[in-house]
Write an enzyme that holds these catalytic residues in place. Structure first.
Site, short mmCIF file in Angstrom:
data_model
loop_
_atom_site.label_atom_id
_atom_site.label_comp_id
_atom_site.label_asym_id
_atom_site.label_seq_id
_atom_site.Cartn_x
_atom_site.Cartn_y
_atom_site.Cartn_z
N HIS A 105 0.86 -1.19 0.00
CA HIS A 105 0.00 0.00 0.00
C HIS A 105 0.90 1.24 0.00
O HIS A 105 2.14 1.13 -0.04
CB HIS A 105 -0.99 -0.03 1.16
CG HIS A 105 -0.37 -0.12 2.54
ND1 HIS A 105 0.59 0.75 2.99
CD2 HIS A 105 -0.61 -0.98 3.57
CE1 HIS A 105 0.91 0.45 4.23
NE2 HIS A 105 0.21 -0.62 4.60
N LYS B 295 -3.45 5.11 11.46
CA LYS B 295 -2.40 4.52 10.63
C LYS B 295 -3.07 3.71 9.52
O LYS B 295 -3.90 2.85 9.79
CB LYS B 295 -1.53 3.58 11.47
CG LYS B 295 -0.41 2.95 10.65
CD LYS B 295 0.39 1.94 11.44
CE LYS B 295 1.48 1.34 10.57
NZ LYS B 295 1.83 -0.01 10.90
N CYS C 121 -3.51 -7.99 20.67
CA CYS C 121 -2.35 -7.11 20.48
C CYS C 121 -2.86 -5.69 20.23
O CYS C 121 -3.78 -5.49 19.44
CB CYS C 121 -1.55 -7.61 19.27
SG CYS C 121 -0.45 -6.38 18.58
N HIS D 298 4.00 1.54 2.36
CA HIS D 298 5.23 0.86 1.95
C HIS D 298 5.93 1.66 0.85
O HIS D 298 7.15 1.82 0.85
CB HIS D 298 4.92 -0.55 1.42
CG HIS D 298 4.13 -1.40 2.37
ND1 HIS D 298 2.93 -1.94 2.04
CD2 HIS D 298 4.38 -1.76 3.65
CE1 HIS D 298 2.46 -2.64 3.07
NE2 HIS D 298 3.33 -2.53 4.07
N CYS E 178 2.68 -9.13 14.49
CA CYS E 178 3.96 -8.44 14.77
C CYS E 178 5.14 -9.39 14.65
O CYS E 178 6.27 -8.95 14.59
CB CYS E 178 3.99 -7.87 16.19
SG CYS E 178 2.81 -6.56 16.51
N HIS F 247 -2.43 -4.86 16.35
CA HIS F 247 -3.22 -5.57 15.34
C HIS F 247 -4.68 -5.83 15.73
O HIS F 247 -5.46 -6.28 14.89
CB HIS F 247 -2.54 -6.91 14.98
CG HIS F 247 -1.32 -6.72 14.14
ND1 HIS F 247 -0.07 -6.52 14.67
CD2 HIS F 247 -1.17 -6.66 12.80
CE1 HIS F 247 0.81 -6.36 13.69
NE2 HIS F 247 0.17 -6.43 12.56
N LYS G 130 -3.88 -2.32 5.64
CA LYS G 130 -4.77 -3.20 4.90
C LYS G 130 -5.74 -3.90 5.85
O LYS G 130 -6.90 -4.04 5.56
CB LYS G 130 -3.93 -4.27 4.18
CG LYS G 130 -3.31 -3.80 2.91
CD LYS G 130 -4.33 -3.57 1.83
CE LYS G 130 -4.69 -4.88 1.15
NZ LYS G 130 -5.09 -4.72 -0.22
N CYS H 52 2.31 -12.41 19.20
CA CYS H 52 1.43 -11.83 18.18
C CYS H 52 2.01 -12.20 16.81
O CYS H 52 3.13 -11.79 16.48
CB CYS H 52 1.32 -10.32 18.30
SG CYS H 52 0.48 -9.58 16.87
N1 MSP Z 1 9.17 -7.39 7.61
C1 MSP Z 1 9.21 -6.38 8.59
C2 MSP Z 1 10.48 -5.56 8.46
C3 MSP Z 1 11.75 -6.30 8.54
S1 MSP Z 1 13.13 -5.28 8.29
C4 MSP Z 1 14.41 -6.20 8.70
C5 MSP Z 1 7.99 -5.47 8.46
N2 MSP Z 1 7.39 -5.50 7.28
S2 MSP Z 1 6.04 -4.70 6.92
O1 MSP Z 1 5.78 -5.04 5.56
O2 MSP Z 1 5.02 -4.98 7.86
O3 MSP Z 1 6.35 -3.19 7.09
C6 MSP Z 1 7.37 -2.60 6.41
C7 MSP Z 1 7.39 -1.12 6.63
O4 MSP Z 1 6.20 -0.50 6.16
C8 MSP Z 1 7.57 -0.69 8.06
O5 MSP Z 1 8.64 0.24 8.12
C9 MSP Z 1 6.28 -0.01 8.40
O6 MSP Z 1 6.45 1.03 9.29
C10 MSP Z 1 5.88 0.53 7.04
N3 MSP Z 1 4.49 0.89 7.02
C11 MSP Z 1 3.41 0.06 7.16
N4 MSP Z 1 2.28 0.84 7.21
C12 MSP Z 1 2.63 2.15 7.10
C13 MSP Z 1 1.94 3.37 7.07
N5 MSP Z 1 0.63 3.44 7.15
N6 MSP Z 1 2.67 4.51 6.92
C14 MSP Z 1 4.04 4.50 6.77
N7 MSP Z 1 4.71 3.37 6.80
C15 MSP Z 1 4.04 2.18 6.99
O7 MSP Z 1 7.65 -4.78 9.40
#
Ligand code: MSP
Length: 521
Positions: A21, A305, A155, A24, A133, A158, A308, A130
């Protein structure tokens, strides 16, 4: 000006349980802009991104979809995560998957090394886990469930039930590193940024650290623990190591020495993993800790925040299909102070697109190119020194100031400040053209020299803008560069000396850089 050092920047590696999304994509474009800027400042730059594919979360998603976790990961990487990079125009140097051989064998090597050095022992653990997480939770991180989860502990992040696990695991002696970590935060105040994130990390470590459970034995989707194949490595321990396995740790010492350490960019929700666990792991292995860990804020939708699981996820292509990848990059990096949360709204995006990109920058570029075409047959005016005034000198000064200020901001990872510094030049040039009225000068042959001086100044200013904005707006500035008739590509220009770009001799037509977007509702 930049020094000649190296610059290695990383994004978190993304879980492949779902499609990307805009949250990311935000991390991706931030890292990409920093990488492009540093590369154009002459630094030996490397940008890494990738995917996190092991662990229970992915295993469960794959099982629920009736495929093996490897098949699931392959599909998501090919159909969603790699295409994301094209969607938002990211020029990464490498893409690592935690299922890559080069990663798995060096995770094992790292672990074996820590085991041999006595940093790992066998223990038992009981706690609430969790899966969202992929982390054991303290009681204080849980809340009472509501609705379908009424009566259960969930959690706080989540809002899903946690699971009580009791396992025999391998443990990493993380508690031994609390003092060394505190000394690190003290000696290098920029190690964790922004300051609010640093304060949170420092007070967390001051409360003391527990040892960390680093293996799981109730499922097998992960890297096998080398001395005990009934265990797989805990997914976070595995994932963090991507930052070194991707640059030669364990098998290419020269490459590793050239790249490591890295500057990490992460969402603030995963800051502790990067600012506490990860440096402790590196210390135990006798390796350098990262250059720094920058925790950016969240994209909020409707004040929450965006996620999905809460059905507020927006696919990046929903934005780029209408506004283009340049606008995506510009909007999120200029509208949000890097490090703070930022609210997304379609109205704000559309308004800034029109005011700043279309009217502010795009129109400026079109007008200057069009006037050189109309009044000079496209020949770039030169040798106009005698007809210059203080107004022209002022523009030259602002070009230099913007170049310096933007680079200094980037060096501190302050992307929004760099864009704001550049925008001073956009505004100054628009003001200059309004005041100088070249269309009036063009009516009087007696002031021809002045007309050419004005067009030369405007041309030069727009070229400086093309260079300064090329990391943020790669597509638009490449088109502008061609229209300016300047030599080489805009990406080859030194951005820390943007105001010294070498001009061309002949301009060519320029299509609108940011065409009008029709309202879809
Ligand atoms: N797989 C772990 C990271 C491992 S790094 C060694 C993870 N993955 S994630 O796909 O859940 O999230 C990746 C990144 O996306 C995180 O930095 C998270 O903060 C970011 N984001 C997820 N939702 C977000 C927003 N709504 N806004 C900004 N960043 C967001 O965690």
């Amino acid at each position: 000006m930049a020094d000649a050092s190296s610059f290695y920047i990383t994004t978190p590696i993304f879980y492949v349980n779902d499609v990307p999304h805009i949250g990311h994509a935000y991390t991706e474009v931030a890292a990409d802009v920093l990488a492009r800027w540093n590369r154009q400042a002459g630094r030996d730059t490397w940008m890494l991104t990738g995917t996190d594919e092991h662990g229970q979360k992915i295993l469960r998603t794959a099982t629920a979809n009736g495929v093996s976790p490897q098949e699931w990961a392959d599909k998501l990487v090919a159909d969603a995560w790699k295409p994301l990079l094209d969607t938002v125009d990211v020029a990464n140097d490498d893409f690592i998957r935690t299922t890559d051989e080069r990663h798995e064998r060096n995770v094992q090597r790292f672990l074996q090394h820590l085991f041999d050095e006595g940093w790992i022992y066998t223990g038992e653990y009981e706690g609430y886990y969790c899966v969202g997480c992929e982390e054991y939770k303290q009681q204080s991180e849980l809340v009472d469930g509501t609705g379908e989860y009424e009566g259960q502990l969930v959690c706080a992040i989540h809002s899903k039930p946690v699971e009580l696990l009791h396992e025999k695991n391998y443990f990493f002696r993380m508690s031994a590193f609390a003092d060394r970590l505190l000394a690190l935060y003290e000696e290098r105040p920029d190690f964790v940024q922004p300051e609010s994130a640093r304060n949170e990390v420092v007070s967390f470590v001051r409360r003391g650290l527990d040892d960390l459970s680093i293996s799981r034995s109730t499922f097998d989707w992960g890297v096998k623990v080398p001395w005990d194949e009934t265990h797989v490595v805990y997914v976070w321990f595995d994932a963090l190591l991507n930052y070194i396995t991707a640059v030669g740790y364990g098998e290419d010492d020269d490459r590793f020495a050239r790249r490591w350490p890295a500057q990490h960019l992460v969402g603030k929700d995963i800051l502790r993993f990067h600012a506490v666990i990860w440096p402790a792991m590196l210390m135990a292995a006798g390796l350098d800790v990262p250059t720094g860990v920058f925790g950016h804020g969240w994209l909020l939708v409707g004040g929450e925040k965006m996620s999905k699981s809460k059905l507020t996820g927006i696919a990046p292509s929903q934005i780029t299909d209408t506004f283009g990848s340049d606008a995506f990059r510009y909007y999120f990096l200029s509208a949000i102070s890097f490090g703070q949360d930022g609210s997304f709204s379609w109205e704000d995006l559309a308004a800034r697109y029109q005011a700043e990109l279309a009217n502010g920058f795009g129109n400026l570029a079109s007008r200057v190119i069009a006037m050189i075409g109309r009044y000079c047959g496209g020949a770039v005016p030169t040798g106009t020194e005698a007809a210059r005034t203080e107004a022209d000198e002022a523009i030259r000064r602002i070009e230099q100031e913007a170049t310096d200020a933007a680079w200094q901001a980037i060096d501190r990872l302050q992307i929004h400040e760099a864009i704001a510094a550049t925008w001073r030049l956009v505004d100054a040039l628009n003001g200059y053209i309004t005041e100088q009225e070249p269309w009036v000068l063009a009516k009087d042959e007696a002031v021809r020299a002045r007309l050419e001086a004005v067009l030369e100044t405007a041309y030069h200013g727009v070229g400086t803008l093309a260079v300064l904005l090329s990391p943020v707006l790669p597509k638009a500035t490449a088109k502008l560069w061609t229209a300016l008739g300047a030599p080489g590509t805009v990406q080859e220009q030194r951005i820390d000396r943007a105001h010294e770009w070498s001009v061309g001799t002949q301009t060519s037509a320029l299509e609108p850089l940011f065409p009008r977007v029709e309202a879809t509702e």
